[in-house]
Each structure stands twice: as structure tokens, then as C-alpha cells.
Design a protein around this motif. Structure first.
Motif, mmCIF file in Angstrom:
data_model
loop_
_atom_site.group_PDB
_atom_site.id
_atom_site.type_symbol
_atom_site.label_atom_id
_atom_site.label_comp_id
_atom_site.label_asym_id
_atom_site.label_seq_id
_atom_site.Cartn_x
_atom_site.Cartn_y
_atom_site.Cartn_z
ATOM 1 N N GLU A 58 -4.329 0.679 4.349
ATOM 2 C CA GLU A 58 -3.913 1.408 5.546
ATOM 3 C C GLU A 58 -4.980 1.310 6.635
ATOM 4 O O GLU A 58 -4.668 1.048 7.799
ATOM 5 C CB GLU A 58 -3.643 2.874 5.201
ATOM 6 C CG GLU A 58 -2.442 3.068 4.310
ATOM 7 C CD GLU A 58 -2.377 4.453 3.688
ATOM 8 O OE1 GLU A 58 -3.177 5.345 4.069
ATOM 9 O OE2 GLU A 58 -1.523 4.645 2.805
ATOM 10 N N VAL A 61 -5.294 -2.185 8.180
ATOM 11 C CA VAL A 61 -4.246 -2.416 9.181
ATOM 12 C C VAL A 61 -4.627 -1.703 10.478
ATOM 13 O O VAL A 61 -4.569 -2.293 11.566
ATOM 14 C CB VAL A 61 -2.869 -1.942 8.672
ATOM 15 C CG1 VAL A 61 -1.839 -1.944 9.794
ATOM 16 C CG2 VAL A 61 -2.399 -2.817 7.513
ATOM 17 N N PRO A 67 -2.533 -7.636 8.413
ATOM 18 C CA PRO A 67 -1.218 -7.557 9.060
ATOM 19 C C PRO A 67 -0.508 -6.265 8.656
ATOM 20 O O PRO A 67 -0.769 -5.705 7.591
ATOM 21 C CB PRO A 67 -0.483 -8.787 8.509
ATOM 22 C CG PRO A 67 -1.170 -9.115 7.225
ATOM 23 C CD PRO A 67 -2.595 -8.676 7.383
ATOM 24 N N ALA A 68 0.386 -5.795 9.503
ATOM 25 C CA ALA A 68 1.123 -4.563 9.223
ATOM 26 C C ALA A 68 2.095 -4.736 8.052
ATOM 27 O O ALA A 68 2.393 -3.774 7.347
ATOM 28 C CB ALA A 68 1.879 -4.103 10.468
ATOM 29 N N ASP A 69 2.565 -5.944 7.834
ATOM 30 C CA ASP A 69 3.540 -6.218 6.778
ATOM 31 C C ASP A 69 2.876 -6.115 5.403
ATOM 32 O O ASP A 69 2.037 -6.941 5.048
ATOM 33 C CB ASP A 69 4.106 -7.622 6.975
ATOM 34 C CG ASP A 69 5.132 -8.021 5.930
ATOM 35 O OD1 ASP A 69 5.455 -7.202 5.035
ATOM 36 O OD2 ASP A 69 5.610 -9.165 5.988
ATOM 37 N N PRO A 70 3.253 -5.093 4.594
ATOM 38 C CA PRO A 70 2.645 -4.923 3.266
ATOM 39 C C PRO A 70 2.813 -6.137 2.356
ATOM 40 O O PRO A 70 1.992 -6.355 1.464
ATOM 41 C CB PRO A 70 3.368 -3.706 2.684
ATOM 42 C CG PRO A 70 3.897 -2.969 3.861
ATOM 43 C CD PRO A 70 4.200 -4.024 4.890
ATOM 44 N N ALA A 71 3.832 -6.940 2.594
ATOM 45 C CA ALA A 71 4.044 -8.133 1.771
ATOM 46 C C ALA A 71 2.911 -9.147 1.963
ATOM 47 O O ALA A 71 2.712 -10.007 1.108
ATOM 48 C CB ALA A 71 5.384 -8.778 2.113
ATOM 49 N N ARG A 72 2.153 -9.024 3.035
ATOM 50 C CA ARG A 72 1.065 -9.957 3.303
ATOM 51 C C ARG A 72 -0.303 -9.377 2.949
ATOM 52 O O ARG A 72 -1.324 -10.044 3.105
ATOM 53 C CB ARG A 72 1.111 -10.369 4.773
ATOM 54 C CG ARG A 72 2.413 -11.119 5.083
ATOM 55 C CD ARG A 72 2.532 -11.568 6.510
ATOM 56 N NE ARG A 72 1.384 -12.334 6.948
ATOM 57 C CZ ARG A 72 0.959 -12.364 8.204
ATOM 58 N NH1 ARG A 72 1.567 -11.698 9.142
ATOM 59 N NH2 ARG A 72 -0.106 -13.075 8.536
ATOM 60 N N HIS A 73 -0.338 -8.138 2.449
ATOM 61 C CA HIS A 73 -1.609 -7.491 2.143
ATOM 62 C C HIS A 73 -2.377 -8.165 1.015
ATOM 63 O O HIS A 73 -3.602 -8.278 1.096
ATOM 64 C CB HIS A 73 -1.397 -6.011 1.816
ATOM 65 C CG HIS A 73 -1.078 -5.200 3.018
ATOM 66 N ND1 HIS A 73 -0.858 -3.846 2.949
ATOM 67 C CD2 HIS A 73 -0.948 -5.529 4.326
ATOM 68 C CE1 HIS A 73 -0.600 -3.384 4.151
ATOM 69 N NE2 HIS A 73 -0.635 -4.389 5.007
#
Length: 95
Positions: A58, A61, A67-73
Motif C-alpha cells: 500500500e 503504491v 503500480p496501483a494494480d495489485p496483479a503487478r505487485h
């Protein structure tokens, strides 16, 4: 290193040891972001899952590093971990 392991290494005792570690790591993240350094906090993970706590992602970001997209965390974390490890003393070429 885990959050608990870091708390023990710092000699912290209850109550709220993990909370204090998390607060210190968040302060370090802000400092690292301001100075353009990799997040040293990326080297500290939860016992479960082997990743930092959700607050790490969090804040990363919010600081514009992830990135804001959690899939890219996960991908962003791996790169941040690699960079943080490379910045550690003795990690460079010829060490």
C-alpha cells in the motif's frame, strides 16, 4: 528476514513489537523514496507467504514506486527486492 526476526535483532520486547517494526520500516520507505534508493524494507517479510505485509505494498503504491494494480505487485516486489539486495554493503562486484 522476518518481521519477528527483525524485532528480536533490534532487541524489542512486547508489547506491540511487530507494530513498531512496521512503523520503522514505513519511515525507512519514505526516506528511501525521497532519496531515490531501493526500499530496504523489501528485505523484511512475513513468516507466512514470504512477502512483506500488505502495508508495504500500500505504501509503495502511495509513494509512486509500485503500480496501483495489485496483479503487478509481485513483479514489482521482486525487482525492488533485487535492487535492495544489490545495494547492501558487500553485495557489489568484487566483494
Amino acid at each position: 528476514m522476518t518481521y519477528r526476526g527483525l524485532a528480536e535483532a533490534l532487541g524489542l520486547t512486547p508489547p506491540h513489537t511487530i507494530q513498531r517494526v512496521a512503523q520503522a520500516l514505513e519511515a525507512l520507505m519514505r526516506e528511501d523514496a525521497e532519496r531515490g534508493r531501493p526500499f530496504v524494507a523489501a528485505l523484511v517479510v512475513s513468516r507466512r507467504g514470504g512477502l512483506p505485509a500488505p502495508g508495504f505494498f500500500e505504501l509503495a503504491v502511495q509513494l509512486g514506486r509500485f503500480p496501483a494494480d495489485p496483479a503487478r505487485h509481485a513483479e514489482a516486489y521482486r525487482e525492488e527486492f533485487r535492487r535492495a539486495l544489490a545495494e547492501r554493503p558487500g553485495a557489489g562486484p568484487g566483494s
